[in-house]
Scaffold this active site. Structure first.
Site, PDB file in Angstrom:
ATOM      1  N   LYS A   9       0.865  -1.181   0.000  1.00 40.69           N
ATOM      2  CA  LYS A   9       0.000   0.000   0.000  1.00 40.69           C
ATOM      3  C   LYS A   9       0.903   1.233   0.000  1.00 40.69           C
ATOM      4  O   LYS A   9       1.535   1.574   0.993  1.00 40.69           O
ATOM      5  CB  LYS A   9      -0.913   0.008   1.225  1.00 40.69           C
ATOM      6  CG  LYS A   9      -1.914   1.142   1.184  1.00 40.69           C
ATOM      7  CD  LYS A   9      -3.020   0.910   2.203  1.00 40.69           C
ATOM      8  CE  LYS A   9      -4.137   1.920   2.058  1.00 40.69           C
ATOM      9  NZ  LYS A   9      -3.734   3.281   2.324  1.00 40.69           N
ATOM     10  N   CYS A  69       8.288  30.104  31.668  1.00 41.36           N
ATOM     11  CA  CYS A  69       9.353  31.056  31.988  1.00 41.36           C
ATOM     12  C   CYS A  69       8.764  32.458  31.976  1.00 41.36           C
ATOM     13  O   CYS A  69       8.054  32.821  31.042  1.00 41.36           O
ATOM     14  CB  CYS A  69      10.464  30.942  30.936  1.00 41.36           C
ATOM     15  SG  CYS A  69      11.478  32.424  30.755  1.00 41.36           S
TER      16      CYS A  69
HETATM   17  S1  IVH Z   1      -6.658  -0.300  -4.704  1.00 39.38           S
HETATM   18  C1  IVH Z   1      -9.919  -1.376  -4.193  1.00 39.38           C
HETATM   19  N1  IVH Z   1      -4.086  -0.670  -4.446  1.00 39.38           N
HETATM   20  O1  IVH Z   1      -5.126   3.324  -0.822  1.00 39.38           O
HETATM   21  C2  IVH Z   1      -9.820  -0.031  -4.642  1.00 39.38           C
HETATM   22  N2  IVH Z   1      -5.031   1.266  -3.452  1.00 39.38           N
HETATM   23  O2  IVH Z   1      -8.022   3.409   0.602  1.00 39.38           O
HETATM   24  C3  IVH Z   1      -8.901   0.798  -3.823  1.00 39.38           C
HETATM   25  N3  IVH Z   1      -3.410   2.697  -2.324  1.00 39.38           N
HETATM   26  O3  IVH Z   1      -6.871   5.940  -2.185  1.00 39.38           O
HETATM   27  C4  IVH Z   1      -7.644   1.130  -4.461  1.00 39.38           C
HETATM   28  N4  IVH Z   1      -1.635   1.500  -2.774  1.00 39.38           N
HETATM   29  O4  IVH Z   1      -4.501   5.815  -2.769  1.00 39.38           O
HETATM   30  C5  IVH Z   1      -5.126   0.128  -4.154  1.00 39.38           C
HETATM   31  N5  IVH Z   1      -1.823  -1.124  -4.319  1.00 39.38           N
HETATM   32  C6  IVH Z   1      -2.849  -0.327  -4.039  1.00 39.38           C
HETATM   33  C7  IVH Z   1      -2.699   0.863  -3.303  1.00 39.38           C
HETATM   34  C8  IVH Z   1      -3.820   1.628  -3.023  1.00 39.38           C
HETATM   35  C9  IVH Z   1      -2.082   2.599  -2.185  1.00 39.38           C
HETATM   36  C10 IVH Z   1      -4.231   3.791  -1.759  1.00 39.38           C
HETATM   37  C11 IVH Z   1      -5.037   4.529  -2.764  1.00 39.38           C
HETATM   38  C12 IVH Z   1      -6.429   4.630  -2.230  1.00 39.38           C
HETATM   39  C13 IVH Z   1      -6.298   4.098  -0.867  1.00 39.38           C
HETATM   40  C14 IVH Z   1      -7.477   3.183  -0.601  1.00 39.38           C
END
Ligand code: IVH
Length: 712
Positions: A129, A472
């Protein structure tokens, strides 16, 4: 003649296209794969050649040419963009058991394992993520047409010209066997700033006395939302693709439309999507994996967590997605999060280290905050060498001693904090710390104030912390002076650009200023004597100082840093009294009569103006030529505000409640949703759907800066 010209043109076209192909290929090798095939010099030669040809044949320049990444003009404001399929958000979990629950729910909902469904399996794709900013890129016939932020998932901001400057965002996608020409392709992913680049950028900003970013995510978000694409282009941004939205083939055959389940109908699994994106020229996380059961997912989580420390970008967990798109659509979506995916977050970053020393920091109003000086440790790529202990009570409760081994936590953009002591590591040589009874900087006496201390000027902004505040009372404490000057110069006070921490420190350290008014008497000679301040910066600073002399009464009152007088109270006082002289001679009764001013504020104001140092400061400010707009101007502004209805959206630099009160005090109204009755929508950062509605209804949209300029 014509024929000859046509032939020549075709040849130039071929030559140009050939160069573009080569450059695209080398860009891909360099930026996406990190495996360049040619030297920088050779690359530059190709690029220059293309530039030259395009200069000679401007009619052959196309927007997807590698030379066209930067070049668009600055915008007045961003437009909005409505996503054709919503960009969903993820439900987060932080416990293993919750991930197992997720798997169970998935299988139950799909009926996997039930009678007659023994054959069906659930596979998962795991991706890191990425902690950045979600964006969508729309490709039409293979060429980047629109780039937008996620916004509220339905409507985002249109930031095409900024996303074009990100080197790993293809301006044209590769088309090969893996991907037949697509009429439409929506790619979703995350824009981020590598940690090393973030540090370098902050260093640079700090050197220039500009505001630094709290973390790489803010830096990425701030950079992508620049109205001038040249600024974005100068920021080292990167992009990982992780999904697709709508996909349409050339022959008019459509992919899914309108429903989440229809995303990427051209594909049957998420794994396929990732491979396709890779083949099309996007950067896809090399950490993505596919697993046949949840136990493997849980195991992999640990692996990614270890790998995290080695990465040059921030990740805050893993995303677990059901691989089969058909299963995804059967699972569906509830309240904007899919039932087929979950974010498994990492715990806050903690590290062990030793307390070398406990020191005391003195704030603007003299509040003493104990701070642990630590043996430097890396926590999530950031070196931590200090952590706050908040106040004496907190310090006692945790029983932190000099020499102790402690657990330090860094969560998000919060200042590092000592979570607790590892008592088993004590040797007996640790020393207890006592809050000093004199100011460690100026030696003046300190007073203990009972009751709840507001943490506003302490380390945790906005949170009210229990416990006595130690303060202070020294009138010429240099630590307080430093903080007061920083406050005086800050954005919402006199907004003196270029007067950063380093400059203030030197000015105070060298005795060049002993109060805020002295700033206006600095000469170029004084400034040139400072370290790392060149001719140009010195001039800029002098200009900024000159400019700041024209200000509003509210800003000036706020800048004076009177205890309990924040921006909103300053505004109320300015309104009621009209000029500094009237405020100065106001009685207690006059003050408490102002709606929103209580006894505590009134007493504080009286006390402030009674001090000899204040009198001197005000006289000096006047001599320096600091001028506030007269009531007339304020009156005009008030006229503008009266009866107007505002809707605020996105992040603005003040708490919403404060803005609301301020607008109401000045005769305006704040509503929560946009309607025909709305006069202005004030758009902050990361604005969402309200903009689209405003546009539909023809309501004027202004930025925070314009709002302040016009109405405050
Ligand atoms: S999938 C399932 N994949 O996380 C649909 N999101 O809360 C959601 N994010 O706003 C998106 N890495 O900015 C997905 N590998 C990844 C991700 C990802 C970061 C962030 C994205 C989104 C938030 C979801």
């Amino acid at each position: 003649m014509r024929g000859k010209e046509g032939k020549e043109k075709r040849e130039h076209h071929r030559e140009i296209e050939n160069l573009r192909q080569q450059i695209r290929h080398h860009n891909y090798r360099y930026y996406v794969l990190d495996e360049p095939e040619i030297s920088d010099a050779e690359y530059d030669r190709l690029f220059k050649e293309l530039e030259e040809l395009e200069r000679r044949h401007p009619e052959l320049v196309t927007p997807d040419s590698p030379t066209q990444r930067v070049g668009a003009k600055p915008l007045e404001a961003f437009g909005t963009y409505e996503h054709s399929l919503p960009l969903l958000s993820l439900k987060s979990v932080s416990e293993e058991s919750e991930v197992r629950d997720f798997d169970e729910r998935v299988r139950k909902t799909l009926g996997v394992g039930a009678a007659g469904k023994e054959e069906e399996k659930v596979e998962y794709v795991v991706e890191p993520k990425i902690d950045g900013l979600a964006v969508e890129l729309v490709y039409e016939d293979g060429v980047l047409a629109v780039g937008s932020t996620r916004g509220d998932g339905r409507v985002g901001e249109e930031i095409t010209q900024n996303l074009r400057t990100v080197k790993t965002v293809p301006l044209r996608i590769f088309s090969g066997s893996a991907c037949a020409p697509l009429r439409l392709l929506e790619v979703r992913g995350e824009v981020f700033m590598p940690v090393s680049e973030f540090k370098a950028l902050n260093k640079e900003l700090g050197r220039k006395g500009r505001k630094m970013f709290a973390n790489p995510r803010n830096a990425a978000a701030g950079s992508v939302r620049q109205l001038d694409p040249r600024v974005t282009a100068s920021r080292p941004l990167d992009f990982f693709a992780y999904g697709v939205g709508r996909v349409e083939r050339g022959e008019g055959k459509e992919g899914g439309k309108g429903e989440e389940g229809g995303e990427g109908k051209e594909f049957s699994t998420q794994w396929e999507v990732l491979n396709f994106l890779r083949a099309a020229g996007f950067k896809v996380s090399p950490l993505a994996r596919r697993f046949g059961n949840i136990e493997e997912v849980v195991k992999y989580y640990e692996e990614v967590r270890q790998a995290r420390e080695e990465l040059d970008y921030e990740i805050d967990g893993i995303v677990v997605k059901v691989d089969s798109l058909e299963q995804q659509s059967r699972l569906g979506t509830i309240s904007r999060s899919p039932r087929w995916a979950v974010a498994f977050k990492f715990p806050p970053r903690e590290e062990f280290t030793r307390v070398r020393e406990i020191v005391v920091q003195v704030g603007r109003t003299g509040v003493l905050t104990p701070v642990a000086v630590l043996e430097p440790v890396q926590i999530g790529g950031v070196t931590v060498s200090r952590a706050t202990l908040h106040n004496e009570d907190a310090l006692r409760k945790k029983d932190v001693r000099v020499g102790d081994t402690v657990v330090v936590q860094r969560a998000g953009d919060v200042i590092p904090e000592v979570v607790g002591v590892v008592k088993s590591r004590r040797t007996g040589a640790e020393r207890e710390f006592k809050m000093p009874d004199r100011c460690p900087v100026c030696g003046a006496a300190v007073v203990k104030e009972r009751g709840r201390g507001k943490g506003r000027e302490g380390p945790v902004r906005g949170k009210v912390r229990e416990g006595p505040v130690v303060r202070c009372v020294g009138v010429s404490c240099v630590a307080q002076l430093r903080e007061r000057l920083k406050h005086f110069a800050s954005l919402r006070a006199l907004n003196i650009e270029g007067l950063g921490e380093k400059v203030v420190e030197q000015l105070v350290g060298r005795g060049l200023v002993s109060d805020a008014a002295d700033l206006f008497f600095l000469t170029k000679q004084d400034l040139l004597g400072l370290e790392r301040l060149g001719e140009k910066s010195a001039e800029n600073l002098l200009n900024a100082l000159e400019k700041s002399k024209q200000t509003t009464l509210a800003r000036l009152i706020y800048a004076l840093g009177i205890r309990h007088v924040g921006e909103q109270t300053a505004s109320l006082l300015a309104e009621r009294f009209g000029d500094l002289e009237a405020l100065r001679s106001a009685s207690y009764e006059d003050l408490v009569e102002v709606e929103g001013v209580g006894p505590e504020v009134a007493k504080s104001v009286l006390l402030f103006f009674r001090q000899a140092s204040t009198k001197e400061l005000l006289a000096k400010l006047e001599r320096a030529g600091v001028k506030c707009e007269k009531r007339g101007v304020r009156g005009e502004k008030e006229e503008k505000m009266k009866g107007k209805t505002f809707v605020f959206t996105g992040r603005i630099s003040m708490p919403r409640e404060e803005v609301k009160k301020m607008v109401e005090q000045l005769g305006g109204r704040v509503a929560s949703s946009v309607s025909k009755k709305t006069d202005f929508v004030v758009a902050g950062e990361g604005v969402g759907g309200k903009l689209a509605k405003a546009e539909r209804l023809g309501v004027k949209v202004i930025g925070e800066a314009e709002f302040r300029e016009t109405f405050l």
